[in-house]
Design an enzyme around this catalytic site. Structure first.
Site, PDB file in Angstrom:
ATOM      1  N   CYS A  10       0.830  -1.214   0.000  1.00 17.07           N
ATOM      2  CA  CYS A  10       0.000   0.000   0.000  1.00 17.07           C
ATOM      3  C   CYS A  10       0.869   1.271   0.000  1.00 17.07           C
ATOM      4  O   CYS A  10       1.656   1.497   0.914  1.00 17.07           O
ATOM      5  CB  CYS A  10      -0.920   0.004   1.227  1.00 17.07           C
ATOM      6  SG  CYS A  10      -1.854   1.542   1.387  1.00 17.07           S
ATOM      7  N   LYS A  37     -10.659  -8.561   6.430  1.00 12.09           N
ATOM      8  CA  LYS A  37     -10.218  -7.638   7.488  1.00 12.09           C
ATOM      9  C   LYS A  37     -10.652  -8.149   8.855  1.00 12.09           C
ATOM     10  O   LYS A  37     -11.830  -8.465   9.048  1.00 12.09           O
ATOM     11  CB  LYS A  37     -10.826  -6.251   7.257  1.00 12.09           C
ATOM     12  CG  LYS A  37     -10.364  -5.602   5.965  1.00 12.09           C
ATOM     13  CD  LYS A  37     -11.138  -4.319   5.683  1.00 12.09           C
ATOM     14  CE  LYS A  37     -10.835  -3.808   4.294  1.00 12.09           C
ATOM     15  NZ  LYS A  37     -11.776  -2.794   3.828  1.00 12.09           N
ATOM     16  N   VAL A  50      -6.183   0.908   5.494  1.00 10.43           N
ATOM     17  CA  VAL A  50      -4.851   1.150   6.058  1.00 10.43           C
ATOM     18  C   VAL A  50      -4.277   2.373   5.345  1.00 10.43           C
ATOM     19  O   VAL A  50      -4.660   2.632   4.200  1.00 10.43           O
ATOM     20  CB  VAL A  50      -3.934  -0.085   5.863  1.00 10.43           C
ATOM     21  CG1 VAL A  50      -4.424  -1.239   6.699  1.00 10.43           C
ATOM     22  CG2 VAL A  50      -3.783  -0.484   4.398  1.00 10.43           C
ATOM     23  N   SER A  64      -4.229   8.797   5.974  1.00 10.45           N
ATOM     24  CA  SER A  64      -2.791   9.095   5.929  1.00 10.45           C
ATOM     25  C   SER A  64      -2.483  10.593   6.053  1.00 10.45           C
ATOM     26  O   SER A  64      -1.472  10.960   6.653  1.00 10.45           O
ATOM     27  CB  SER A  64      -2.155   8.504   4.666  1.00 10.45           C
ATOM     28  OG  SER A  64      -2.816   8.967   3.522  1.00 10.45           O
TER      29      SER A  64
HETATM   30  N1  LIG Z   1      -7.718   7.962   2.035  1.00 11.79           N
HETATM   31  C1  LIG Z   1      -7.044   6.840   2.610  1.00 11.79           C
HETATM   32  C2  LIG Z   1      -6.754   5.842   1.515  1.00 11.79           C
HETATM   33  C3  LIG Z   1      -6.068   4.572   2.041  1.00 11.79           C
HETATM   34  C4  LIG Z   1      -6.290   3.383   1.101  1.00 11.79           C
HETATM   35  O1  LIG Z   1      -6.869   3.518   0.002  1.00 11.79           O
HETATM   36  N2  LIG Z   1      -5.852   2.208   1.560  1.00 11.79           N
HETATM   37  C5  LIG Z   1      -6.133   1.006   0.812  1.00 11.79           C
HETATM   38  C6  LIG Z   1      -4.885   0.127   0.647  1.00 11.79           C
HETATM   39  S1  LIG Z   1      -3.639   0.945  -0.308  1.00 11.79           S
HETATM   40  C7  LIG Z   1      -7.129   0.170   1.611  1.00 11.79           C
HETATM   41  O2  LIG Z   1      -7.034   0.069   2.809  1.00 11.79           O
HETATM   42  N3  LIG Z   1      -8.076  -0.453   0.896  1.00 11.79           N
HETATM   43  C8  LIG Z   1      -9.038  -1.326   1.476  1.00 11.79           C
HETATM   44  C9  LIG Z   1     -10.447  -0.837   1.290  1.00 11.79           C
HETATM   45  O3  LIG Z   1     -10.645   0.285   0.777  1.00 11.79           O
HETATM   46  O4  LIG Z   1     -11.360  -1.585   1.642  1.00 11.79           O
HETATM   47  C10 LIG Z   1      -5.742   7.312   3.286  1.00 11.79           C
HETATM   48  O5  LIG Z   1      -5.182   8.315   2.807  1.00 11.79           O
HETATM   49  O6  LIG Z   1      -5.328   6.714   4.296  1.00 11.79           O
END
Ligand SMILES: N[C@@H](CCC(=O)N[C@@H](CS)C(=O)NCC(=O)O)C(=O)O
Length: 235
Positions: A10, A37, A50, A64
């Site tokens: 990620c 999850k 995450v 993030s």
């Molecule tokens: N806006 C979020 C985006 C984080 C994101 O897209 N994480 C992805 C992995 S790279 C995730 O957890 N995806 C699982 C899901 O959306 O169910 C951030 O900035 O933390």
């Protein structure tokens, strides 16, 4: 100790672990499966995504951008002397980078040359904007690392891996971005911010036979600039 809840490949997580490395903060990482999850994770991650950072006070932080700002506020800013305006500018350029993480993931996942063409173009638009900003300093706007460098590190790291592994260069023609990429990769933060099995997982996902970047050898073949008129004999 700080704890990052992570998924190996990620980019949003890597931005945060790169900051932790740059600030030399000790932390542990717990990996989860995003396709299954665990309930404890869903309980602490309102967006179900995450990274989550569990602070030293045992508070779970998500998103993030929020985590990056927390690390700056709590453990000292990477550029402490910035004016309010410069901070806002840094946030905006960081956002331009993070907004393209999923664009790059999409481009890397392309199954056809047409998809790769369309998706790389979107990604390259962002690199083109950067090309116009860079050149005066070693890093984004200073000879010291900044929040912006950390936000773009995952994009630049992955562009480097893709070029080395497939010959396809998302950064073709952007000499200043390439110099910036080299300076950031030289710090060693890219390698230190991912797990030991990162390359194996990355290759398994983005460079498998299903993906055009895994199937074709782009050395002396279509490039982002020639791809419009390219009949790929390399696939
Ligand atoms: N806006 C979020 C985006 C984080 C994101 O897209 N994480 C992805 C992995 S790279 C995730 O957890 N995806 C699982 C899901 O959306 O169910 C951030 O900035 O933390």
């Amino acid at each position: 100790m700080l704890k990052v809840i992570s998924f190996t490949i990620c980019p949003f997580v890597q931005r945060i672990t790169a900051m932790l490395e740059a600030k030399q903060l000790p932390y542990e990482v717990e990996y989860i499966s995003l396709s299954d999850k665990p309930q404890w994770f869903l309980d602490i991650s309102p967006n179900g995504q995450v990274p989550v950072l569990v602070t030293e006070d045992n508070t779970a932080l998500f998103e993030s951008d929020a985590i990056a700002e927390y690390l700056e506020d709590k453990y000292g800013a990477m550029q402490p002397e910035l004016s309010v305006e410069q901070k806002a500018i840094n946030r905006a350029w960081s956002y331009l980078g993070t907004k393209h993480y999923l664009v790059q993931c999409g481009a890397q996942s392309s199954r056809t040359i047409e998809d790769l063409k369309e998706r790389s173009e979107k990604l390259r638009n962002a690199f083109e904007k950067e090309e116009g900003q860079l050149g005066k300093h070693r890093y984004f706007n200073s000879d010291e690392l900044s929040m912006v460098d950390m936000a773009w590190l995952p994009l630049l790291h992955r562009a480097d891996i893709i070029r080395r592994e497939s010959g396809y260069d998302f950064l073709e023609g952007f000499s200043k971005v390439k110099a910036w990429q080299a300076a950031i990769l030289d710090t060693g933060l890219a390698e230190r911010s991912v797990s030991e099995d990162f390359m194996e997982k990355f290759r398994g996902f983005y460079l498998s036979e299903e993906r055009v970047l895994g199937r074709c050898d782009f050395t002396d073949c279509c490039t982002p600039k020639t791809i419009n008129a390219c009949e790929p004999a390399c696939c």
